[in-house]
Enzyme design. Sequence first.
Site, PDB file in Angstrom:
ATOM      1  N   ASP A 140      46.215  38.527  43.551  1.00  0.00           N
ATOM      2  CA  ASP A 140      45.403  37.414  43.938  1.00  0.00           C
ATOM      3  C   ASP A 140      45.747  36.070  43.576  1.00  0.00           C
ATOM      4  O   ASP A 140      45.898  35.202  44.524  1.00  0.00           O
ATOM      5  CB  ASP A 140      43.815  37.741  43.387  1.00  0.00           C
ATOM      6  CG  ASP A 140      42.751  36.720  43.518  1.00  0.00           C
ATOM      7  OD1 ASP A 140      42.156  36.929  44.750  1.00  0.00           O
ATOM      8  OD2 ASP A 140      42.846  35.547  42.945  1.00  0.00           O
ATOM      9  N   THR A 172      40.658  36.229  46.757  1.00  0.00           N
ATOM     10  CA  THR A 172      41.289  36.669  47.585  1.00  0.00           C
ATOM     11  C   THR A 172      40.943  38.033  47.843  1.00  0.00           C
ATOM     12  O   THR A 172      40.813  38.909  48.862  1.00  0.00           O
ATOM     13  CB  THR A 172      42.846  36.355  47.521  1.00  0.00           C
ATOM     14  OG1 THR A 172      42.988  34.903  47.451  1.00  0.00           O
ATOM     15  CG2 THR A 172      43.558  36.860  48.793  1.00  0.00           C
ATOM     16  N   ASP A 173      41.092  38.854  46.644  1.00  0.00           N
ATOM     17  CA  ASP A 173      40.727  40.184  46.424  1.00  0.00           C
ATOM     18  C   ASP A 173      39.190  40.603  47.208  1.00  0.00           C
ATOM     19  O   ASP A 173      39.251  41.660  47.739  1.00  0.00           O
ATOM     20  CB  ASP A 173      40.869  40.746  45.010  1.00  0.00           C
ATOM     21  CG  ASP A 173      42.130  41.241  44.605  1.00  0.00           C
ATOM     22  OD1 ASP A 173      42.952  41.130  45.440  1.00  0.00           O
ATOM     23  OD2 ASP A 173      42.497  40.851  43.499  1.00  0.00           O
ATOM     24  N   ILE A 174      38.145  39.620  46.806  1.00  0.00           N
ATOM     25  CA  ILE A 174      36.708  39.966  47.263  1.00  0.00           C
ATOM     26  C   ILE A 174      36.858  39.859  48.638  1.00  0.00           C
ATOM     27  O   ILE A 174      36.496  40.833  49.248  1.00  0.00           O
ATOM     28  CB  ILE A 174      35.979  38.904  46.572  1.00  0.00           C
ATOM     29  CG1 ILE A 174      35.943  39.084  45.017  1.00  0.00           C
ATOM     30  CG2 ILE A 174      34.590  39.216  46.991  1.00  0.00           C
ATOM     31  CD1 ILE A 174      35.552  40.342  44.535  1.00  0.00           C
ATOM     32  N   GLY A 177      38.371  42.807  50.150  1.00  0.00           N
ATOM     33  CA  GLY A 177      37.574  44.006  50.328  1.00  0.00           C
ATOM     34  C   GLY A 177      36.829  43.986  51.283  1.00  0.00           C
ATOM     35  O   GLY A 177      36.069  44.792  52.058  1.00  0.00           O
TER      36      GLY A 177
END
Length: 400
Positions: A140, A172-174, A177
């Site tokens: 991220d 960015t990860d969220i 997802g």
Amino acid sequence: MAGPLSHIKVLELSRVLAGPWAAQTLADLGADVIKVERPGAGDDTRAWGPPWAGDQSAYFLSANRGKRSITIDFERPEGQELVRKLAAQADVVIENFKVGGLVKYGLDYDSLKAINPKLVYCSITGFGQTGPYRNRAGYDFMIQGMGGLMSVTGQPDGEPGAGPVKVGVAVTDIFTGLYAAIGVMGALAHRERTGQGQWVDLALLDVQVAVLANQAMNCLVGGTAPQRLGNAHPNIVPYQAFPTRDGYIILAVGNDGQFAKFAQVAGRPELATDERYATNPARVAHRKELVALLEEVLLARDSADWLGALEAVGVPCGPINDLSAVFADPHVQARNIRQDLPHPVLGTVPTVASPIHYSETPLVHDTAPPTLGQHTDAVLAEALGLSAADIAELRGKGVV
């Protein structure tokens, strides 16, 4: 029926955040999510503390609500076969291994498609399944920098504290997802019409560029890369945080009418008719002078005074809360955003509920993030028909 996806079975082969967040989103919507973890260690984030709730890290608890955990070592042939059997019964597989990382285990898309043609298989990587960077690992923080977010986040050069800054959450990860969950649901809708499964390819870098939204278009249309503006907005003025006599508030003026109301409350009605400030394009062109003027005006009164007066006339504004204040806010409490879930070891653990509210299929949060391998025996018996002796033999060999 709890949730619109209560008929969907998900097999999660992911860890850390983007993949688990996608799977948790599907679990929130009612899907039966089986999370496959490494025996003895589990998801990396189980060790990412403090803080801890018992022996559970807060980080792990944030992304694994509503799932069942089983431990399988799929570096062993017996473990690979167990996962393949579970995938044969699944509607969805979510994985975030490096490109090609599951081929040697026979758990890649082509291998699982051969035994389950209707499978929706979602791969989450740093850079996607194609392109010159596809074999790189992606994280991220580095993607926030590489994907442009940090170029527009932080104080401008020449000001105190200048320099690029990452967002305080792994956004960015969220976002990846969430896009993964959306992509999976789109593939399920396609399968419902055609009976055909498919491979969903999600890349952190793709997502980071996509969510730059107006800033990306400012660059593409304007021909110039946007720069850091601190808390200010590139297209709207005044739209930023301002210091008051006793703290800070956010002033988010979105149109000329709101600016006129603000000017009236501030005791400076002439600002709304000044040709330098009467329209938003003019205010953007004269940003520096106007912001300096407003900083002086706003320092004359306390935050609560400003917020009360501006809210009364419909000028968008708000406080800057820390997280303790967020969860103490009466509106946040009324929306039941914090929920305490029953836990087999700890009694209860807190969670931040899904923000989705359905009228006909309300979401039910009743399953805490699982302890490592909590459901191994139950899933292997229920899904694969293994006996207690079979499971004991596998456990003796270190397969589960």
